[in-house]
Motif scaffolding. Structure first.
Motif, mmCIF file in Angstrom:
data_model
loop_
_atom_site.group_PDB
_atom_site.id
_atom_site.type_symbol
_atom_site.label_atom_id
_atom_site.label_comp_id
_atom_site.label_asym_id
_atom_site.label_seq_id
_atom_site.Cartn_x
_atom_site.Cartn_y
_atom_site.Cartn_z
ATOM 1 N N ASP A 7 0.866 -1.175 0.000
ATOM 2 C CA ASP A 7 0.000 0.000 0.000
ATOM 3 C C ASP A 7 0.908 1.232 0.000
ATOM 4 O OD1 ASP A 7 -1.747 2.051 0.372
ATOM 5 O OD2 ASP A 7 -2.725 1.223 2.147
ATOM 6 N N LEU A 8 1.106 1.795 -1.194
ATOM 7 C CA LEU A 8 2.037 2.917 -1.307
ATOM 8 C C LEU A 8 1.533 4.172 -0.598
ATOM 9 C CD1 LEU A 8 3.298 2.491 -4.977
ATOM 10 C CD2 LEU A 8 4.262 1.592 -2.856
ATOM 11 N N ASN A 9 0.211 4.220 -0.318
ATOM 12 C CA ASN A 9 -0.300 5.354 0.451
ATOM 13 C C ASN A 9 0.310 5.387 1.853
ATOM 14 O OD1 ASN A 9 -2.072 6.559 -1.439
ATOM 15 N ND2 ASN A 9 -3.552 4.923 -1.089
ATOM 16 N N LEU A 10 0.747 4.224 2.337
ATOM 17 C CA LEU A 10 1.369 4.198 3.659
ATOM 18 C C LEU A 10 2.672 4.977 3.697
ATOM 19 C CD1 LEU A 10 0.801 0.570 4.999
ATOM 20 C CD2 LEU A 10 -0.120 2.703 5.918
ATOM 21 N N LEU A 11 3.322 5.157 2.541
ATOM 22 C CA LEU A 11 4.543 5.962 2.521
ATOM 23 C C LEU A 11 4.250 7.410 2.893
ATOM 24 C CD1 LEU A 11 6.471 4.705 -0.651
ATOM 25 C CD2 LEU A 11 6.928 4.171 1.751
ATOM 26 N N VAL A 12 3.108 7.918 2.449
ATOM 27 C CA VAL A 12 2.714 9.285 2.804
ATOM 28 C C VAL A 12 2.505 9.381 4.309
ATOM 29 C CG1 VAL A 12 1.033 11.115 2.419
ATOM 30 C CG2 VAL A 12 1.654 9.580 0.538
ATOM 31 N N ALA A 13 1.822 8.381 4.873
ATOM 32 C CA ALA A 13 1.614 8.358 6.321
ATOM 33 C C ALA A 13 2.943 8.214 7.057
ATOM 34 C CB ALA A 13 0.674 7.214 6.692
#
Length: 305
Positions: A7-13
Motif C-alpha cells: 500500500d504505497l499510500n502508507l509511505l505518505v503516512a
C-alpha cells in the motif's frame, strides 16, 4: 519487484509520522482521525518489523531504522511528486506546486527580493526555505533528491547543474567600540584576535576558513557557527573578530553594535550558486522557478575548486 503487494499510500503516512513524531499531528496533517493515524502506524510497524516511534519522556523519538527511513521516504515521495507535476507546460498563475530551497541564512536572504513577486505572478505556489546544515555539504546530490534547489558557494559544489546568484567580498566585523583595531586589519591582528568561524568543516578550498588555514592562521578560543546571522551578535561587546560577506555585514551593522574592517589579504570572492539535481533539468515548472529566482542563465555544471 511487485509493488501491487504494498500500500504505497502508507509511505505518505510514514513521512508524516516520522517528521511530526506525533500521531495526532500527523493525522491532522493527513486529514485523518487520531484512530486512523494510529492504525496507519500499527500497519507500518508490522510492515517494517520495528516500532519506528518510541516514547521518550513526554515526546516520541525515532528508532535507528526510522531515522534511516526518513531520508529514503522523503526522497521517494519527492521524486513521485515531481513525476506527477511534470507537464509539457507550466502555468504559474494556476499552479499550486510546492518548491523547497535549502541554503544558509545568507544564501536564502538572496532570494527575498524575487520571492516578493510570488503573490502577483504565482499566488498558489508554495515555497519552503530550509537551513543548510554541515552534513548536507557532504552529500549535496542526496539532498537534491529531497529538495528542489540548494543555494551554496560555488567552491562547495561538484558536478551539479547550477546558475550564478551573487558574488560578494569578505570583510571583517568587530565591536564598534574596539578602537585598538583600525579600518583595516593587520596580519598580526588576524592571528591574535579570537575568531567566530563559519561552518567548522567546509568542503571547499575557497571557503574563508580554508583561506585562513592556507595563510597559517589559527585562532584559540574559536567559536564556530552554521549561521551568518549569529556572527554579529557573537562579536558585539567582545574582542572577537567575525568574517562575513560585505552585503550581510553592512545590513547587520545597522542593528548590531559592530563595524566593518577590511581584511589584510586578497580573499577569494564568495560566489553563491543555485543548484539542482540533473533530473530536474527538463521540468518546465522547475525552469520557471529558477528563472524567477534570477538564475535564468544557462546552467553550468559546477566542478568545484
Amino acid at each position: 519487484m511487485n509493488l501491487s503487494r504494498y500500500d504505497l499510500n502508507l509511505l505518505v503516512a510514514l513521512r508524516a509520522l516520522l517528521e511530526e513524531r506525533n500521531v495526532t499531528r500527523a493525522g491532522e496533517r493527513l486529514g485523518l482521525s487520531q484512530p486512523a493515524a494510529s492504525n496507519a502506524l500499527a500497519r507500518l510497524r508490522r510492515q517494517f518489523g520495528d516500532e519506528l516511534l518510541v516514547r521518550s519522556g513526554q515526546a516520541m523519538e525515532l528508532t535507528p531504522l526510522a531515522r534511516a527511513l526518513l531520508d529514503m521516504v522523503t526522497a521517494t515521495l519527492t521524486m513521485a511528486e515531481r513525476t506527477y507535476e511534470m507537464t509539457s507546460e507550466f502555468d504559474p498563475v494556476a499552479s499550486t506546486r510546492r518548491f523547497t530551497v535549502v541554503g544558509s541564512d545568507y544564501g536564502l536572504s538572496l532570494l527575498a527580493a524575487p520571492l516578493r513577486e510570488l503573490d502577483v505572478v504565482a499566488p498558489g505556489v508554495h515555497v519552503r526555505l530550509d537551513l543548510l546544515r554541515a552534513e548536507h555539504l557532504r552529500d549535496p546530490e542526496g539532498l537534491l533528491r529531497r529538495a528542489d534547489f540548494m543555494v551554496a558557494p560555488r567552491a562547495w559544489l561538484h558536478g551539479l547543474p547550477a546558475a550564478h546568484l551573487s558574488t560578494d567580498e569578505w570583510v571583517g566585523v568587530i565591536d564598534r567600540a574596539n578602537r585598538a583595531v583600525g579600518d583595516r586589519l593587520t596580519m598580526d591582528e588576524l592571528r591574535t584576535l579570537r575568531l567566530v568561524g563559519l561552518f567548522d568543516e567546509p568542503p571547499g578550498d575557497a571557503h574563508i576558513g580554508r583561506q585562513l588555514e592556507v595563510l597559517g592562521i589559527e585562532s584559540d578560543g574559536r567559536i564556530s557557527v552554521e549561521s551568518f546571522l549569529e556572527v554579529p551578535f557573537l562579536v558585539e561587546h567582545t574582542e572577537r573578530l567575525g568574517l562575513l560577506p560585505r552585503r550581510m555585514a553592512e545590513r547587520s551593522a545597522r542593528s548590531a553594535h559592530i563595524r566593518l574592517v577590511a581584511l589584510p589579504f586578497e580573499a577569494a570572492e564568495l560566489v553563491e550558486m543555485l543548484c539542482w539535481h540533473p533530473r530536474a533539468d527538463p521540468d518546465p515548472g522547475h525552469r520557471w522557478f529558477r528563472t524567477l529566482l534570477g538564475a535564468a542563465a544557462a546552467p553550468d555544471r559546477v566542478s568545484g575548486s
